[in-house]
Design an enzyme around this catalytic site. Structure first.
Site, PDB file in Angstrom:
ATOM      1  N   HIS A 145       0.874  -1.181   0.000  1.00 26.08           N
ATOM      2  CA  HIS A 145       0.000   0.000   0.000  1.00 26.08           C
ATOM      3  C   HIS A 145       0.904   1.222   0.000  1.00 26.08           C
ATOM      4  O   HIS A 145       1.718   1.380   0.920  1.00 26.08           O
ATOM      5  CB  HIS A 145      -0.892   0.004   1.249  1.00 26.08           C
ATOM      6  CG  HIS A 145      -1.737  -1.233   1.381  1.00 26.08           C
ATOM      7  ND1 HIS A 145      -3.064  -1.283   0.995  1.00 26.08           N
ATOM      8  CD2 HIS A 145      -1.443  -2.486   1.834  1.00 26.08           C
ATOM      9  CE1 HIS A 145      -3.542  -2.496   1.212  1.00 26.08           C
ATOM     10  NE2 HIS A 145      -2.588  -3.250   1.724  1.00 26.08           N
ATOM     11  N   GLU A 181      -6.944 -12.834   5.898  1.00 31.51           N
ATOM     12  CA  GLU A 181      -5.927 -12.264   6.786  1.00 31.51           C
ATOM     13  C   GLU A 181      -6.424 -12.479   8.219  1.00 31.51           C
ATOM     14  O   GLU A 181      -5.807 -13.193   8.999  1.00 31.51           O
ATOM     15  CB  GLU A 181      -5.732 -10.774   6.474  1.00 31.51           C
ATOM     16  CG  GLU A 181      -4.685 -10.068   7.339  1.00 31.51           C
ATOM     17  CD  GLU A 181      -4.599  -8.559   7.055  1.00 31.51           C
ATOM     18  OE1 GLU A 181      -5.581  -7.984   6.528  1.00 31.51           O
ATOM     19  OE2 GLU A 181      -3.548  -7.952   7.388  1.00 31.51           O
ATOM     20  N   ASP A 225       3.473  -5.258   2.232  1.00 35.46           N
ATOM     21  CA  ASP A 225       2.202  -4.729   2.743  1.00 35.46           C
ATOM     22  C   ASP A 225       2.292  -3.237   3.105  1.00 35.46           C
ATOM     23  O   ASP A 225       1.940  -2.399   2.295  1.00 35.46           O
ATOM     24  CB  ASP A 225       1.705  -5.581   3.922  1.00 35.46           C
ATOM     25  CG  ASP A 225       0.193  -5.464   4.159  1.00 35.46           C
ATOM     26  OD1 ASP A 225      -0.488  -4.784   3.363  1.00 35.46           O
ATOM     27  OD2 ASP A 225      -0.300  -6.072   5.134  1.00 35.46           O
TER      28      ASP A 225
END
Ligand code: ADE
Ligand code: ZN
Length: 334
Positions: A18, A207, A285
């Site tokens: 991200h 997740e 991530d």
């Protein structure tokens, strides 16, 4: 040390980062000052205090609460450019060749920043990374699942020109998983499939949510990739399904550790996936929050699993095969 060099040189692709998650204290505080942003009273005041928070997340939501405040310092096109450019430079130094990067426009639009500002800033960094670093890039717009599906549809409408011009290449789904299952966003994904059939569809699933979140993302959202997917291991049928369809999982080892999805990276079902033939890639991530960029994540896996060279080559190959790039680019990387 030999393995370190080998992993550094291995042609790596990143599919789960991200861009707002690459915002570390070293850029966050200067941007807050430059843009006159008053951070909330409860927000840590110093780099050390902020770093302490980063080192002690309780779960996904605890991280997200800080992540959304953090991104509030991003205002101008240049801020978005600087953020993404710093990421590409770091990833390039780690031996990254291809990056498919997420961004969360709703986190900016709700603060009065335009889609144009966000996309133009990020795109400028992507173009520079392609021209100067030889990294191929894709932008994947994510919808925030804690917001209503209608908000998602509105965001897709705002992004339409950028999809049409080939400046955004994918749709993803992120934020708080468990209270907001994939079925809530069926309409958003159907709209994309109908009006922009060339766009890559992916979603965070498994997740914190169970295997049914992964099944439903595949069945209802028709995604061709699963972000995280750690909890797939709880369902043998699902493992077979992922292997049969060669659906790639974008694993984020340090994130899973920091957000307490696992207590130890050694618990990740890496050997099981390899044995079953489930393809996966290794990703960072939100590297600024979880303490490591892509090479750190490769090294963290190596230190717990001690994989051999041929297994690492297989992992890298699966990452190339699962990338959203033309065959000619895959041939270059393989
Ligand atoms: N947004 C940024 N990182 C995320 C993650 N790991 N899971 C869900 N939403 C996110
Ligand atoms: Zn993520």
């Amino acid at each position: 040390p030999e393995m370190h060099q080998f992993l550094h040189e291995l042609p790596k692709c990143e599919h789960h980062v991200h861009l707002e998650g690459t915002l570390g204290p070293e850029l966050l505080f200067p941007l807050a000052a430059r843009n006159n942003i008053q951070l909330p009273d409860h927000f840590p005041k110093t780099v050390d205090d902020l770093q302490y928070k980063y080192d002690n997340f309780k779960d996904l939501q605890d991280f997200l609460d800080l992540y959304y405040v953090g991104m509030s310092v991003l205002i101008t096109e240049d801020d978005f450019f600087e953020l993404a450019w710093a990421y590409f430079r770091k990833a390039h130094a780690d031996g990254l060749h291809h990056a498919e990067t997420f961004f969360d426009p709703q986190g900016h639009i709700e603060r009065g920043i335009s889609m144009e500002t966000v996309v133009k800033g990020f795109r400028k960094a992507c173009d520079k990374a392609e021209a100067e670093l030889g990294i191929t890039t894709k932008l994947i717009m994510c919808l925030l699942r804690h917001l209503p599906s209608q908000d998602g549809l509105d965001t897709i409408a705002l992004a339409k020109p950028y999809y049409e011009q080939g400046l955004i290449h994918g749709l993803g789904l992120d934020s708080s998983e468990k209270p907001f299952p994939p079925e809530l966003f069926k309409e958003c994904y159907e709209h994309m499939a109908k009006h922009h059939p060339e766009v890559l569809l992916t979603a965070h699933a498994g997740e914190e949510g169970g295997p049914e979140y992964i099944h439903n993302s595949l069945d209802l959202l028709k995604v061709t990739r699963i972000d995280h997917g750690v909890n797939s291991i709880k369902d043998p049928q699902l493992i077979k399904r992922l292997a049969d369809s060669q659906t790639m999982l974008s694993l984020c080892p340090m994130s899973n550790l920091k957000l307490r999805v696992v207590q130890d990276i050694a618990e990740l079902p890496i050997r099981e996936w390899i044995e079953a033939g489930v393809p996966f890639s290794i990703n960072s991530d939100d590297p600024a929050y979880f303490g490591g960029y892509i090479l750190d994540n490769y090294l963290a896996v190596q230190s717990k699993f001690g994989l051999d060279v041929s297994t690492w080559k297989l992992i890298a190959q699966n990452g190339v095969k699962g990338s959203y790039i033309p065959q000619s680019r895959k041939d270059e990387l393989l």
